[in-house]
Design a protein around this motif. Structure first.
Motif, mmCIF file in Angstrom:
data_model
loop_
_atom_site.group_PDB
_atom_site.id
_atom_site.type_symbol
_atom_site.label_atom_id
_atom_site.label_comp_id
_atom_site.label_asym_id
_atom_site.label_seq_id
_atom_site.Cartn_x
_atom_site.Cartn_y
_atom_site.Cartn_z
ATOM 1 N N PRO A 103 0.808 -1.220 0.000
ATOM 2 C CA PRO A 103 0.000 0.000 0.000
ATOM 3 C C PRO A 103 0.843 1.273 0.000
ATOM 4 O O PRO A 103 0.532 2.222 -0.730
ATOM 5 N N THR A 104 1.917 1.301 0.773
ATOM 6 C CA THR A 104 2.753 2.504 0.802
ATOM 7 C C THR A 104 3.403 2.728 -0.562
ATOM 8 O O THR A 104 3.500 3.863 -1.036
ATOM 9 N N ALA A 105 3.819 1.637 -1.209
ATOM 10 C CA ALA A 105 4.437 1.763 -2.531
ATOM 11 C C ALA A 105 3.433 2.296 -3.546
ATOM 12 O O ALA A 105 3.779 3.119 -4.401
ATOM 13 N N ILE A 106 2.183 1.862 -3.454
ATOM 14 C CA ILE A 106 1.169 2.358 -4.392
ATOM 15 C C ILE A 106 0.932 3.857 -4.165
ATOM 16 O O ILE A 106 0.879 4.639 -5.113
ATOM 17 N N ASN A 107 0.839 4.255 -2.892
ATOM 18 C CA ASN A 107 0.639 5.679 -2.593
ATOM 19 C C ASN A 107 1.807 6.511 -3.115
ATOM 20 O O ASN A 107 1.610 7.576 -3.707
ATOM 21 N N ALA A 108 3.034 5.993 -2.919
ATOM 22 C CA ALA A 108 4.216 6.725 -3.389
ATOM 23 C C ALA A 108 4.208 6.822 -4.909
ATOM 24 O O ALA A 108 4.555 7.864 -5.476
ATOM 25 N N THR A 109 3.802 5.749 -5.588
ATOM 26 C CA THR A 109 3.777 5.757 -7.052
ATOM 27 C C THR A 109 2.782 6.790 -7.569
ATOM 28 O O THR A 109 3.075 7.528 -8.517
ATOM 29 N N THR A 110 1.603 6.852 -6.955
ATOM 30 C CA THR A 110 0.603 7.846 -7.380
ATOM 31 C C THR A 110 1.201 9.249 -7.307
ATOM 32 O O THR A 110 1.125 10.011 -8.270
ATOM 33 N N LEU A 111 1.818 9.562 -6.179
ATOM 34 C CA LEU A 111 2.374 10.907 -6.010
ATOM 35 C C LEU A 111 3.510 11.163 -6.993
ATOM 36 O O LEU A 111 3.613 12.260 -7.551
ATOM 37 N N ALA A 112 4.357 10.160 -7.214
ATOM 38 C CA ALA A 112 5.479 10.353 -8.137
ATOM 39 C C ALA A 112 4.975 10.583 -9.555
ATOM 40 O O ALA A 112 5.516 11.409 -10.291
ATOM 41 N N LEU A 113 3.908 9.876 -9.948
ATOM 42 C CA LEU A 113 3.346 10.055 -11.291
ATOM 43 C C LEU A 113 2.722 11.442 -11.416
ATOM 44 O O LEU A 113 2.868 12.105 -12.451
ATOM 45 N N VAL A 114 2.056 11.898 -10.362
ATOM 46 C CA VAL A 114 1.479 13.245 -10.364
ATOM 47 C C VAL A 114 2.610 14.270 -10.486
ATOM 48 O O VAL A 114 2.544 15.209 -11.265
ATOM 49 N N ASP A 115 3.683 14.019 -9.744
ATOM 50 C CA ASP A 115 4.831 14.930 -9.751
ATOM 51 C C ASP A 115 5.486 14.983 -11.128
ATOM 52 O O ASP A 115 5.986 16.020 -11.551
ATOM 53 N N ALA A 116 5.467 13.843 -11.830
ATOM 54 C CA ALA A 116 6.077 13.810 -13.162
ATOM 55 C C ALA A 116 5.169 14.439 -14.202
ATOM 56 O O ALA A 116 5.551 14.559 -15.366
ATOM 57 N N GLY A 117 3.968 14.809 -13.816
ATOM 58 C CA GLY A 117 3.040 15.435 -14.753
ATOM 59 C C GLY A 117 2.449 14.459 -15.749
ATOM 60 O O GLY A 117 2.048 14.839 -16.845
ATOM 61 N N ILE A 118 2.377 13.196 -15.389
ATOM 62 C CA ILE A 118 1.796 12.193 -16.281
ATOM 63 C C ILE A 118 0.281 12.164 -16.065
ATOM 64 O O ILE A 118 -0.185 12.216 -14.928
ATOM 65 N N SER A 119 -0.460 12.110 -17.169
ATOM 66 C CA SER A 119 -1.919 12.175 -17.060
ATOM 67 C C SER A 119 -2.479 10.916 -16.420
ATOM 68 O O SER A 119 -2.249 9.809 -16.901
ATOM 69 N N LEU A 120 -3.224 11.112 -15.340
ATOM 70 C CA LEU A 120 -3.870 9.993 -14.662
ATOM 71 C C LEU A 120 -5.376 10.204 -14.702
ATOM 72 O O LEU A 120 -5.835 11.338 -14.767
#
Lengths: 253, 281
Positions: free
Chosen positions: A137-154
């Motif tokens: 779960p922590t890895a999934i939360n971190a991935t979401t934030l990192a993808l948002v930070d990279a500006g990738i469309s989610l």
């Protein structure tokens, strides 16, 4: 096993780390923690810390990895040797790590708007810095934030939470000793309340499961509010700074 | 590794349109399993399970070994499950692909971690001699849903298997051959079985997907359940998002199907036992 003597829930209704059953561990969300990655984040939930970095969308490292009409997502998970994972030493080719990586990849493939990045690759690297239950779960939360930070469309935020069941009492956000003793369910959900990932490994009666699932989805909603706040906070600061730079140019400073 | 060729657009459209009408290419309705066939070999603990054209052979053998120092009362259950290219051209020899890792991990979780076999009952002399069971799975052919087929084969083989009777006098262990004394069945707590579902956007879920159906699906979900309505493993790793209601819906269907599967398995075991001479009373 030493942990089997642990009192999961005491007479006062508190858990071994003095939390109430539905209380989450202290949460810390940081964005852009990696200097070179296109997007990165470090998430701590209690004593579990995971950092994620995202590279891409970029040209695939391997030619075979490119798909003509959408981006391919590559996930790699590593555990630092000092992380204190309870299980035996986890090396790169370990099946458990490959399983976690596959779960993360499959969770994010439908959430990332891959059709916007044809023939490219989005690489997610996850490093578990310290482990005290709930790596996935922590890895999934971190991935979401990192993808948002990279500006990738989610499509939306994906948030994830582990929960267990003690007798008939569900407990949220388990630590490692609790995880070892209780039936554990990991849920990842979208803010719409739809479940993208659900994993459970221990015996549980079907009727109890339903209760846990709805509770997990509710807990994911709380995490989403926190994440949203952190992302908006940071964006506001970036915009303010950009404004200052532009103003500076106009006034000729 | 060469990637598998994607199904053509025509094929995809055809499958999806048929599903929208509640039909599947092999003539099943959405929540219908393929025919389950169980076949036993001459030896005890040798079982081939067939789910349509998918086939898995499971074999159980037992040897006597030393237990681990920290667990002196526990025997071992080792699961060997390497998928060879014999099953299907998507698998490669030697290197385990991601699918393969997920299949073996799920099998391990649903058979070993659910404590289906009582490992303490495998103890002969504490700290010195315990039984080591080796469950070998041979994936003979994969036309989809090889995991469910493997779990049926594995549990049937474990319930079919009998270990030789042993006699302990002091520190000596006498292993009686099957001609001397009837071998004893394993202590099995429950029979966890896997059922998989595939999901398609805006269509009802289907059970027991074929290979083509699982390639075209937007996500799959695997449940491991037993006849006591207990959920042992649930694995939905990503794929399309589902509401909790939809998940509970398939769990309820899964409970029914597992009960049917256990019945089929028990009938097969009973009919095999009536044709086989194990003990003479």
């Amino acid at each position: 096993m030493a942990s089997s003597r642990l009192e999961i829930l005491n007479d006062g209704g508190l858990r071994h780390d003095a939390r109430r059953p539905y209380e989450l561990r202290s949460l810390s969300l940081e964005l852009s923690t990696h200097p070179n990655a296109d997007g990165s984040s470090t998430v701590s939930q209690g004593l579990t810390t995971v950092s994620a970095s995202v590279f891409g969308p970029r040209e695939p490292k391997q030619r075979a990895g490119s798909v003509h009409d959408k981006a391919s997502v590559v996930v790699e998970v590593g555990v630092a040797p000092w992380a204190g994972a309870r299980e035996v030493r986890r090396t790169r080719g370990d099946k458990r790590l490959l399983e976690i990586a596959a779960a993360i990849r499959q969770t994010f493939e439908p959430v990332i708007m891959t059709h916007l990045y044809p023939r490219s690759e989005i690489a997610v690297h996850i490093q578990v810095i310290s482990a005290d239950g709930g790596i996935l779960p922590t890895a999934i939360n971190a991935t979401t934030l990192a993808l948002v930070d990279a500006g990738i469309s989610l499509i939306d935020y994906v948030t994830s939470l582990s929960l267990g069941l003690h007798l008939t009492q569900p407990l949220l956000d388990l630590s490692a000793p609790e995880e070892a003793d209780l039936p554990t369910l990991v849920v990842a959900a979208l803010p719409s309340g739809k479940v993208t990932l659900a994993q459970m490994e221990t015996r549980l009666h079907v009727d109890r499961f339903e209760e846990m699932l709805t509770l997990g989805v509710e807990g994911c909603g709380v995490l989403k509010t926190e994440m949203d706040r952190v992302v908006k906070d940071r964006t506001t600061r970036v915009v303010e700074r950009m404004d200052k730079v532009i103003q500076g140019r106009i006034t000729g400073d | 590794m060469p990637r598998e060729i994607e199904p053509s657009i025509n094929q995809r459209e055809f499958v999806l349109r048929a599903l929208a009408q509640g039909k599947r290419l092999d003539g099943r309705v959405p929540l219908e399993l393929r025919n389950v066939e169980l076949e036993f070999g001459d030896e005890l603990g040798w079982c081939t399970a067939r789910l349509g054209k998918t086939a898995v052979l499971a074999h159980v053998s037992a040897t006597i070994v030393r237990p681990r120092d920290d667990r002196p009362y526990e025997g071992f259950l080792i699961i060997n499950s390497e998928i060879s290219p014999m099953a299907s051209s998507v698998y490669e020899a030697g290197r385990a692909s991601e699918d393969e890792v997920l299949i073996t991990r799920l099998l391990e979780k649903s058979i070993r971690r659910t404590e289906a076999v009582d490992r303490e009952a495998l103890c002969i002399i504490a700290g010195e001699k315990v039984w080591q069971l080796r469950l070998t799975l041979h994936f003979l052919s994969d036309s989809g849903n090889i995991l469910d087929c493997a779990s049926i084969a594995a549990m049937t083989a474990l319930r079919h298997f009998r270990k030789p009777e042993v006699e302990v006098s002091g520190r000596d262990v006498i292993v009686h051959s099957p001609d001397e004394r009837a071998p004893v069945p394993l202590a099995i707590h429950h029979t966890p079985l896997c059922v998989s579902f595939a999901f398609f956007p805006d269509l009802p879920p289907i059970i027991d997907p074929t290979h083509l159906e699982s390639v075209l699906s937007s996500g799959t979900l695997t449940l491991t359940l037993n006849a006591q309505r207990e959920l042992c493993v649930l694995s939905k790793a990503g794929g399309s998002a589902l509401s909790p209601g939809e998940i509970m819906g398939v769990v309820r269907v899964g409970v029914e199907r597992v009960r049917e599967l256990v019945k089929i398995m028990e009938d097969a075991l009973r009919s095999d036992q009536s044709n086989r001479v194990i003990e003479v009373r």
